[in-house]
Design a protein around this motif. Structure first.
Motif, PDB file in Angstrom:
ATOM      1  N   HIS A 118      41.343   6.090 -16.946  1.00 45.91           N
ATOM      2  CA  HIS A 118      41.264   6.822 -15.684  1.00 45.91           C
ATOM      3  C   HIS A 118      39.952   6.506 -14.963  1.00 45.91           C
ATOM      4  CE1 HIS A 118      42.216   9.938 -12.803  1.00 45.91           C
ATOM      5  NE2 HIS A 118      40.999  10.427 -12.944  1.00 45.91           N
ATOM      6  N   ALA A 119      38.867   6.363 -15.725  1.00 47.59           N
ATOM      7  CA  ALA A 119      37.581   6.026 -15.119  1.00 47.59           C
ATOM      8  C   ALA A 119      37.638   4.662 -14.443  1.00 47.59           C
ATOM      9  CB  ALA A 119      36.488   6.042 -16.193  1.00 47.59           C
ATOM     10  N   MET A 122      39.388   5.059 -11.111  1.00 46.64           N
ATOM     11  CA  MET A 122      38.540   5.749 -10.147  1.00 46.64           C
ATOM     12  C   MET A 122      37.380   4.875  -9.672  1.00 46.64           C
ATOM     13  SD  MET A 122      39.839   8.688  -9.425  1.00 46.64           S
ATOM     14  CE  MET A 122      41.388   7.766  -9.474  1.00 46.64           C
ATOM     15  N   LEU A 123      36.810   4.089 -10.571  1.00 48.72           N
ATOM     16  CA  LEU A 123      35.739   3.185 -10.167  1.00 48.72           C
ATOM     17  C   LEU A 123      36.236   2.193  -9.120  1.00 48.72           C
ATOM     18  CD1 LEU A 123      33.980   2.458 -13.583  1.00 48.72           C
ATOM     19  CD2 LEU A 123      32.861   3.361 -11.541  1.00 48.72           C
ATOM     20  N   ALA A 246      33.272   1.646 -19.705  1.00 50.90           N
ATOM     21  CA  ALA A 246      33.826   2.466 -18.621  1.00 50.90           C
ATOM     22  C   ALA A 246      33.443   3.929 -18.787  1.00 50.90           C
ATOM     23  CB  ALA A 246      35.347   2.325 -18.582  1.00 50.90           C
ATOM     24  N   SER A 250      31.135   5.836 -16.014  1.00 48.74           N
ATOM     25  CA  SER A 250      31.666   7.009 -15.320  1.00 48.74           C
ATOM     26  C   SER A 250      30.815   8.247 -15.599  1.00 48.74           C
ATOM     27  CB  SER A 250      33.120   7.264 -15.736  1.00 48.74           C
ATOM     28  OG  SER A 250      33.219   7.539 -17.126  1.00 48.74           O
ATOM     29  N   TRP A 253      27.729   7.959 -13.509  1.00 47.36           N
ATOM     30  CA  TRP A 253      28.143   8.212 -12.134  1.00 47.36           C
ATOM     31  C   TRP A 253      28.310   9.716 -11.897  1.00 47.36           C
ATOM     32  CZ3 TRP A 253      33.661   6.747 -10.063  1.00 47.36           C
ATOM     33  CH2 TRP A 253      33.724   7.011  -8.687  1.00 47.36           C
ATOM     34  N   GLY A 254      28.998  10.367 -12.812  1.00 48.07           N
ATOM     35  CA  GLY A 254      29.235  11.800 -12.674  1.00 48.07           C
ATOM     36  C   GLY A 254      27.960  12.621 -12.714  1.00 48.07           C
TER      37      GLY A 254
END
Length: 262
Positions: A118-119, A122-123, A246, A250, A253-254
């Motif tokens: 999922h990451a 989204m990336l 990943a 993520s 990033w979060g």
């Protein structure tokens, strides 16, 4: 070991890598559902391989849990962001209930697979093409550099009980290559020189993903997660490092710790 034996697997590895790079490039360029579907299929295949290793006698269960995982990834794409974490972890927990043994290994690794897949989506879709390319290039560069430096220099093993082929020379060579990628993408993305040490960290987490999968293979007594990819073994064998990278990217990033990406 003779020189020819040492490099005997290079041909199949290169051919498979070229095919995977072409398919990945097409998916990355297209983005949207094309890229997402490719990631969903990849994640489902990794869960299929994981179940086959952990529960080899459970007929039909690998396919069932692979479909469950793929469905959860599709729903995660469609639902609001706040529901993604409980949805994906919940899917791993549901699958855990179907196993008689190795439940905790399954739920931990499956949750990592789903969250990392999922990451990646989204990336690509939210952060943009340069950032997903950065993660991929960090993993590929560290893997390729680690392979050639390790094969050439040899030396002390990094973690012989878990991954007997991985050497310190190859590991450090991978970190250097990741730093170079970080410098390049620091200019491309505007993130600046701080992306170099972050790239080394992402490469390290990728290497830990590789180590984690090696530990499962040693525990279950298998050489490869499957034989789907000539020269590379299974999908999980090829993308285990991408999972760790990943997840790290993520998370950074979060937490707002990625320079140039908010």
């Amino acid at each position: 070991m003779s020189t020819s034996a040492r490099w005997s697997d290079l041909g199949p590895r290169v051919f498979s890598a070229v095919v995977m790079l072409v398919l990945a490039a097409l998916g990355l360029w297209a983005g949207g559902y094309v890229f997402a579907i490719g990631v969903w299929i990849t994640g489902s295949l990794m869960v299929w391989e994981l179940v086959r290793m952990l529960a080899p006698a459970a007929r039909g269960l690998p396919v069932q849990l692979a479909l469950l995982s793929g469905g959860a990834l599709v729903l995660a794409w469609l639902l609001p962001g706040l529901l993604v974490l409980p949805l994906l972890i919940g899917a791993a927990l549901v699958g855990m209930g179907q196993l008689r043994h190795e439940r905790w290994r399954y739920v931990g690794f499956t949750a990592a697979i789903l969250l990392a897949c999922h990451a990646m989506v989204m990336l690509r879709e939210v952060a943009g093409l340069p950032w997903i390319l950065w993660v991929i290039c960090v993993v590929i560069a560290s893997d390729v550099a680690g392979y050639f430096v390790g094969k050439t220099l040899g030396g002390r093993k990094f973690w012989p009980r878990i991954s007997p082929k991985k050497t310190w020379s190859g590991t450090i060579g991978g970190w250097v290559a990741a730093a170079v990628i970080g410098v390049i993408f620091g200019f491309v993305t505007g993130a600046g020189p701080m992306l170099a040490p972050i790239s080394v960290l992402v490469a390290f987490t990728g290497q830990m993903g590789d180590i984690a999968e090696s530990a499962i293979k040693r525990h279950t007594g298998v050489k490869d997660s499957s034989n789907l990819i000539p020269g590379h073994g299974g999908v999980l064998d090829r993308f285990d490092a991408m999972l760790g990278a990943a997840l790290a990217a993520s998370l950074l990033w979060g937490l707002g710790l990625m320079p140039g990406l908010t």
